[in-house]
Design a protein around this motif. Structure first.
Motif, PDB file in Angstrom:
ATOM      1  N   ARG A   4      45.209   1.940   1.575  1.00 33.37           N
ATOM      2  CA  ARG A   4      44.643   1.569   2.878  1.00 33.37           C
ATOM      3  C   ARG A   4      43.267   2.233   3.052  1.00 33.37           C
ATOM      4  NH1 ARG A   4      42.143   3.452   7.112  1.00 33.37           N
ATOM      5  NH2 ARG A   4      43.524   5.254   7.105  1.00 33.37           N
ATOM      6  N   ASP A   5      43.270   3.515   3.319  1.00 32.72           N
ATOM      7  CA  ASP A   5      42.012   4.241   3.537  1.00 32.72           C
ATOM      8  C   ASP A   5      41.086   4.068   2.330  1.00 32.72           C
ATOM      9  OD1 ASP A   5      40.076   6.104   4.294  1.00 32.72           O
ATOM     10  OD2 ASP A   5      41.507   7.608   4.919  1.00 32.72           O
ATOM     11  N   GLY A   6      41.682   4.048   1.137  1.00 35.18           N
ATOM     12  CA  GLY A   6      40.898   3.905  -0.090  1.00 35.18           C
ATOM     13  C   GLY A   6      40.380   2.487  -0.292  1.00 35.18           C
ATOM     14  N   PHE A 195      48.459  16.671   8.070  1.00 30.23           N
ATOM     15  CA  PHE A 195      47.033  16.998   7.931  1.00 30.23           C
ATOM     16  C   PHE A 195      46.364  15.951   7.051  1.00 30.23           C
ATOM     17  CE2 PHE A 195      43.681  19.644   5.678  1.00 30.23           C
ATOM     18  CZ  PHE A 195      42.760  19.548   6.717  1.00 30.23           C
ATOM     19  N   HIS A 196      45.269  15.406   7.547  1.00 29.82           N
ATOM     20  CA  HIS A 196      44.472  14.423   6.791  1.00 29.82           C
ATOM     21  C   HIS A 196      43.184  15.135   6.378  1.00 29.82           C
ATOM     22  CE1 HIS A 196      43.203  10.115   6.022  1.00 29.82           C
ATOM     23  NE2 HIS A 196      42.018  10.691   6.073  1.00 29.82           N
ATOM     24  N   ALA A 197      43.126  15.516   5.107  1.00 32.71           N
ATOM     25  CA  ALA A 197      41.983  16.282   4.598  1.00 32.71           C
ATOM     26  C   ALA A 197      40.956  15.352   3.968  1.00 32.71           C
ATOM     27  CB  ALA A 197      42.462  17.279   3.553  1.00 32.71           C
ATOM     28  N   HIS A 198      39.722  15.719   4.078  1.00 32.69           N
ATOM     29  CA  HIS A 198      38.660  15.094   3.296  1.00 32.69           C
ATOM     30  C   HIS A 198      38.044  16.154   2.401  1.00 32.69           C
ATOM     31  CE1 HIS A 198      37.755  11.168   5.737  1.00 32.69           C
ATOM     32  NE2 HIS A 198      38.978  11.213   5.281  1.00 32.69           N
ATOM     33  N   ASP A 199      37.517  15.706   1.275  1.00 28.94           N
ATOM     34  CA  ASP A 199      37.033  16.645   0.255  1.00 28.94           C
ATOM     35  C   ASP A 199      35.512  16.600   0.123  1.00 28.94           C
ATOM     36  OD1 ASP A 199      37.770  18.621  -1.579  1.00 28.94           O
ATOM     37  OD2 ASP A 199      37.590  17.237  -3.264  1.00 28.94           O
ATOM     38  N   GLY A 237      35.328  11.152  -0.013  1.00 34.33           N
ATOM     39  CA  GLY A 237      36.007  11.246   1.278  1.00 34.33           C
ATOM     40  C   GLY A 237      37.363  11.900   1.136  1.00 34.33           C
ATOM     41  N   ASN A 238      38.384  11.077   0.989  1.00 35.76           N
ATOM     42  CA  ASN A 238      39.754  11.591   0.948  1.00 35.76           C
ATOM     43  C   ASN A 238      39.967  12.574  -0.192  1.00 35.76           C
ATOM     44  OD1 ASN A 238      40.845   9.891   3.081  1.00 35.76           O
ATOM     45  ND2 ASN A 238      40.475   8.195   1.680  1.00 35.76           N
ATOM     46  N   VAL A 239      40.761  13.598   0.091  1.00 39.12           N
ATOM     47  CA  VAL A 239      41.161  14.514  -0.976  1.00 39.12           C
ATOM     48  C   VAL A 239      42.036  13.727  -1.954  1.00 39.12           C
ATOM     49  CG1 VAL A 239      43.257  15.374   0.205  1.00 39.12           C
ATOM     50  CG2 VAL A 239      42.080  16.827  -1.435  1.00 39.12           C
TER      51      VAL A 239
HETATM   52 MG    MG Z   1      40.341   9.462   5.177  1.00 38.14          MG
END
Ligand code: MG
Length: 302
Positions: A4-6, A195-199, A237-239
């Motif tokens: 989804r987010d990806g 927790f929604h982490a971004h890297d 973005g996303n970890v």
């Molecule tokens: Mg995200």
């Protein structure tokens, strides 16, 4: 989050059968909860196949197939398509919420109430608080602002999992630990915390560790680190799920995910045309396997 987010961040439309194959591969690697798609309008053509993707995901036994919905209308579509786990999102910051969903925060709270009201018994609900720590437009978000909004949302619906999201990736571990600790103290009856982490700044795993130490046990991550950062073009973005599984494996915390298989899916995802990926573990494992196989061959020669 990769499907989804990806996928949402990938420009060229990924064929539906390819999405379904990747979801099945993530499932085969051991993942039992995947945000598989989002029911959204035609502004996101990449996710126009939500009905088909959800149907395929629902056929995977024991998979908790979560879908993101921006409002009541799309929540109704998702439920009609058989969704059993809805995720709703809004931002703590007015400017980010306006930018993201063209609504004031108060209007989003009212929309959340409508989504919660139509949720049938047995359908799970996840609440995502974007910009819970930091806003790309307004900078650091006051802890009190996040906690106050969360209080209003919990009055609407007390039985949802609450995810605090590091939308910009600029957050550092002390802030993550402090906000989760304060939120848990103030709202001890929350069903579950996530927790929604971004890297983006390389803090994804460190922040996840801080959240874990504060008592969080649900972590959003994206295989291959798929998903760029709209506020820092060219940045990750996303970890990456691989990075978190590597960390938790090393700590003896079972995730049920087989790292080698997950990394293989991450490498496939990284090859998708238009993919913006991140993370370190996937490639580090590939390099160490090359070295490992060289040593093994040397052994055979003797
Ligand atoms: Mg995200």
């Amino acid at each position: 989050m990769a499907p989804r987010d990806g996928f949402q961040s990938v420009g060229p439309v990924i064929p539906t059968r390819e999405k379904i194959r990747i979801i099945a591969a993530l499932y085969d690697a051991g993942l039992r909860r995947i945000e598989v798609t989002s029911f959204v309008g035609p502004a996101v053509p990449q996710l126009a196949d939500a009905v088909e993707v959800l149907a395929a995901a629902r056929a995977l036994a024991g998979l908790d197939a979560q879908v993101l919905v921006p409002n009541q209308r799309h929540a109704e579509r998702a439920l009609a398509a058989g969704a059993r786990h809805l995720a709703f999102f809004l931002s703590v910051s007015e400017r980010h919420n306006e930018n993201n969903v063209r609504r004031s925060v108060a209007e989003s709270v009212a929309e959340y109430a409508r989504v919660a009201a139509i949720r049938p018994a047995g359908v799970k609900l996840r609440l995502n608080l974007a910009t819970a720590f930091d806003c790309p437009f307004e900078g650091r978000v006051a802890e009190s602002a996040t906690l106050e909004l969360l209080g209003r949302l919990l009055e609407v619906e007390s039985d949802a999992e609450v995810a605090l999201c590091d939308t910009t990736g600029r957050v550092t571990p002390g802030h993550v630990a402090a906000l989760f600790t304060a939120a848990m103290q103030q709202y001890p009856r929350v069903a579950a915390w996530a927790f929604h982490a971004h890297d983006t700044y390389g803090m994804g795993a460190a922040n996840a560790l801080a959240a874990w130490q504060a008592g969080v046990s649900v972590f959003d991550a994206s295989a291959g680190g798929l998903g760029g950062c709209p506020f820092a073009p060219g940045a990750t973005g996303n970890v990456a799920t691989e990075d978190l599984v590597w960390m938790f494996d090393g700590m003896g915390v079972a995730s049920g995910v087989e790292l080698g298989r997950l990394a293989a899916v991450g490498r496939e995802i990284a090859r998708l045309p238009g993919a913006q990926t991140g993370g370190r573990v996937r490639e580090a494992l590939a390099r160490s396997a090359e070295i490992g196989s060289g040593q093994h061959m040397g052994g055979l020669k003797k």
